[in-house]
Structures are given as structure tokens and as C-alpha cells.
Design an enzyme around this catalytic site. Structure first.
Site, mmCIF file in Angstrom:
data_model
loop_
_atom_site.group_PDB
_atom_site.id
_atom_site.type_symbol
_atom_site.label_atom_id
_atom_site.label_comp_id
_atom_site.label_asym_id
_atom_site.label_seq_id
_atom_site.Cartn_x
_atom_site.Cartn_y
_atom_site.Cartn_z
ATOM 1 N N GLN A 33 -4.908 -1.491 9.246
ATOM 2 C CA GLN A 33 -4.717 -2.884 8.814
ATOM 3 C C GLN A 33 -5.311 -4.133 9.742
ATOM 4 O O GLN A 33 -5.144 -4.097 10.993
ATOM 5 C CB GLN A 33 -3.207 -3.255 8.381
ATOM 6 C CG GLN A 33 -2.956 -4.622 7.623
ATOM 7 C CD GLN A 33 -3.582 -4.777 6.219
ATOM 8 O OE1 GLN A 33 -3.785 -3.723 5.519
ATOM 9 N NE2 GLN A 33 -3.958 -5.834 5.929
ATOM 10 N N LYS A 54 0.968 -1.187 -0.194
ATOM 11 C CA LYS A 54 -0.012 0.036 -0.158
ATOM 12 C C LYS A 54 0.944 1.199 -0.098
ATOM 13 O O LYS A 54 0.518 2.325 -0.575
ATOM 14 C CB LYS A 54 -1.000 -0.032 1.373
ATOM 15 C CG LYS A 54 -2.176 -1.070 1.131
ATOM 16 C CD LYS A 54 -2.821 -1.323 2.456
ATOM 17 C CE LYS A 54 -3.993 -2.633 2.046
ATOM 18 N NZ LYS A 54 -4.647 -2.932 3.321
ATOM 19 N N ASP A 65 -11.481 2.672 3.642
ATOM 20 C CA ASP A 65 -11.454 1.336 3.723
ATOM 21 C C ASP A 65 -13.020 1.039 3.219
ATOM 22 O O ASP A 65 -13.555 -0.137 3.064
ATOM 23 C CB ASP A 65 -11.137 0.562 4.906
ATOM 24 C CG ASP A 65 -10.017 -0.327 4.719
ATOM 25 O OD1 ASP A 65 -9.781 -0.978 3.793
ATOM 26 O OD2 ASP A 65 -9.299 -0.434 5.859
HETATM 27 N N1 GUN Z 1 -7.006 -7.034 6.014
HETATM 28 C C1 GUN Z 1 -7.436 -7.807 4.811
HETATM 29 N N2 GUN Z 1 -7.949 -7.018 3.764
HETATM 30 C C2 GUN Z 1 -8.178 -5.884 4.329
HETATM 31 C C3 GUN Z 1 -8.485 -4.457 3.798
HETATM 32 O O1 GUN Z 1 -9.069 -4.379 2.780
HETATM 33 N N3 GUN Z 1 -8.510 -3.507 4.720
HETATM 34 C C4 GUN Z 1 -7.939 -3.381 5.918
HETATM 35 N N4 GUN Z 1 -7.773 -2.349 6.832
HETATM 36 N N5 GUN Z 1 -7.406 -4.680 6.247
HETATM 37 C C5 GUN Z 1 -7.377 -5.673 5.567
#
Ligand code: GUN
Length: 277
Positions: free
Chosen positions: A92, A48, A115
Site C-alpha cells: 500500500q 481489499k 498493482d
Molecule cells: N495508494 C493509493 N492507490 C493505490 C493503489 O492502487 N495501490 C497501492 N498499492 N497503493 C495505493
């Protein structure tokens, strides 16, 4: 069978975003919080961060120890909510067990919730008035649009009912006026349901669980799963080789949905920026 090249579609999306960023007077900013040192999460967070750099975003990678208290984490989020350089905040998941992920998500300002997990954003998605939409399902919709699939009236089956993928995916497909069946671990006759599906979205997290002969000839198969076999090989939730015999279009794993999720996160961060300034 045609491969849906998520890597390429994501690259095109990042190129478009990078062009738009060049015309802005300051860079959109994304903060990514990682709690603890789960190796898979570390890889996602690094990807990211790299994607942000590629498109010219300002990015803050915030690493917190696994034994951070709930209060300290909420205070960090509140600081970011009030930080003008930051347009998007992502924590995350999964979080260590002593932390309440739901409370953490609800503390993120809905305007910075890139998100799309905050109840306000999920509620808007349910009303088909979405503002920030969860990245993976939104990225799947971008892929389907790119290959020219008209979803109106199509029979879609979503396998998996998680908050992150299955449930928002249901709403995205419904908003596109498809007929949607959503399955969970107790669903009876899963193969029978899948055999009637024009579009299958698999998000169960069980390696190669969906067999090729459960796929209707000509169906579009989107595999959100990413599972590592003991051999080290990465596979999806669909048995790729047998499914290619029936599917008309299919995403590979890796290189399908994964890159789209990250490119869509950038898209959401740009949206959040544009709505703040
Ligand atoms: N863990 C797995 N997929 C995601 C996601 O799309 N966003 C976040 N914040 N954590 C994740």
C-alpha cells in the site's frame, strides 16, 4: 444525466470472480503489506482484505511498523515472491519517507505485481501488450465498456499525471484508439481543453476543482478524486452538482471509481493465478 454505478459494476465483477474461484482446485492468494498506521491506508487495506474474503481468495494482511528498514521490507517481499500460496503482492502506498517506493515496487516479481506498477508491466502497457494493468485505470476502462462508450477517435482529457492513475490512464485510452490530452499542474487553459473533451478523467486530488461549465454538453465524466472536506463530506475533483447539468454520464464520489479499483485488483490476482498454474 446518467450515473455510472461503480458500486454495482464492481459487485457484478466480484460475483463473476467468485463463480470462477469455485471451479479452481485451490484459492488464489493475495498479500497486502501496510507499513505504518496511516488511517486512510488502513481503510483501503481493510477493504481489499474484505473483498478477497467475499470472492473466496486466500488473503494475508501484513502490518509492518513505520520504522521497518528498507532491507526488512525487501526481504518480506522476496519471501512472498517465493511463497506458492501467494499469487499477488501489493504494497500500500504511500510509504514512509525513509523507504524507496520505487525500489520496493521493482522488487515485487512482475508476475505477482497485481498493482501493475513494476516497470516491466508499465512497459508492456505502453506497448499495448499488457499483462497486469494498474487497477484504477483498468477499472475505468471496464466502466466505460459497461456503459457502452466507444472510445475510437474520441477526444479524451486526463487531468493529473501520476504514476498510479494519470499516466497509465493515458495509455489505456490510447490503446483503445482515442485521442488523448494529458494535463498537469502547469497546463495552460485547462478549462479550454476540457471544453473540447468527449471523455474527462479527473485525477488531481483537488476538491471540486473542475467546474461544471468546463464540461462539454454530452461528455462522459470519470472522477477518480476522493477528497474529504472539513465538514467530513467526501467529494471528487469535479464539482458534481454543476457538472451534472452538462455531462451525459458521470461517476459519483463515493461509489464510482473506488469500488472498481478494488474489484479490478481481484481480477488481476485471478489473472496472476491463472498464469502461474
Ligand atoms: N495508494 C493509493 N492507490 C493505490 C493503489 O492502487 N495501490 C497501492 N498499492 N497503493 C495505493
Amino acid at each position: 444525466m446518467n450515473i455510472i454505478d461503480g458500486k454495482q459494476i464492481a459487485q457484478n465483477l466480484r460475483n463473476d470472480i467468485a463463480k470462477k474461484v469455485k471451479q479452481l482446485d485451490h484459492a488464489p492468494g493475495l498479500a497486502v503489506i501496510l507499513v505504518g498506521d496511516d488511517p486512510a491506508s488502513e481503510v483501503y487495506v481493510r477493504n481489499k482484505d474484505n473483498a478477497c474474503k467475499e470472492v473466496g481468495f486466500y488473503s494475508e494482511k501484513i502490518n509492518k511498523s513505520a520504522n521497518i528498514t528498507q532491507q526488512e521490507l525487501l526481504d518480506e517481499i522476496r519471501r512472498l515472491n517465493n511463497n506458492d500460496k501467494i499469487d499477488g503482492i501489493l504494497v500500500q502506498l504511500p510509504l514512509p519517507k525513509h523507504l524507496d517506493a520505487n525500489l520496493v515496487i521493482e522488487t515485487i516479481s512482475p508476475q505477482k505485481d497485481v498493482d501493475g506498477f513494476h516497470s516491466e508491466n508499465i512497459g508492456k502497457l505502453m506497448q499495448n501488450k499488457a499483462y497486469l494493468r494498474p487497477c484504477t485505470p483498468k477499472g475505468v476502462m471496464t466502466m466505460l465498456a459497461t456503459i457502452g462508450i466507444d472510445l475510437v477517435g474520441k477526444d479524451c482529457v486526463v487531468v493529473g499525471a501520476s504514476n498510479i492513475v494519470g499516466r497509465p490512464m493515458l495509455m489505456e485510452l490510447l490503446n483503445a484508439r482515442a485521442t488523448v490530452t494529458i494535463c498537469n499542474s502547469k497546463t495552460q487553459d485547462l478549462s479550454g481543453k476540457l471544453r473540447r473533451a468527449d471523455v474527462v478523467v479527473a485525477a488531481v486530488g483537488i476538491p471540486q476543482m473542475i467546474q461544471g461549465d468546463w464540461i462539454k454538453p454530452g461528455a462522459v465524466v470519470i472522477d477518480v478524486g476522493i477528497n474529504r472536506l472539513e465538514s467530513g463530506k467526501l467529494v471528487g475533483d469535479v464539482d458534481f452538482d454543476s457538472a451534472t447539468k452538462n455531462a451525459s454520464w458521470m461517476t459519483p464520489v463515493p461509489g464510482g471509481v473506488g469500488p472498481m479499483t478494488i474489484a479490478t485488483l481481484l481480477e488481476n490476482t485471478l489473472t496472476a493465478y491463472q498464469n502461474r498454474t
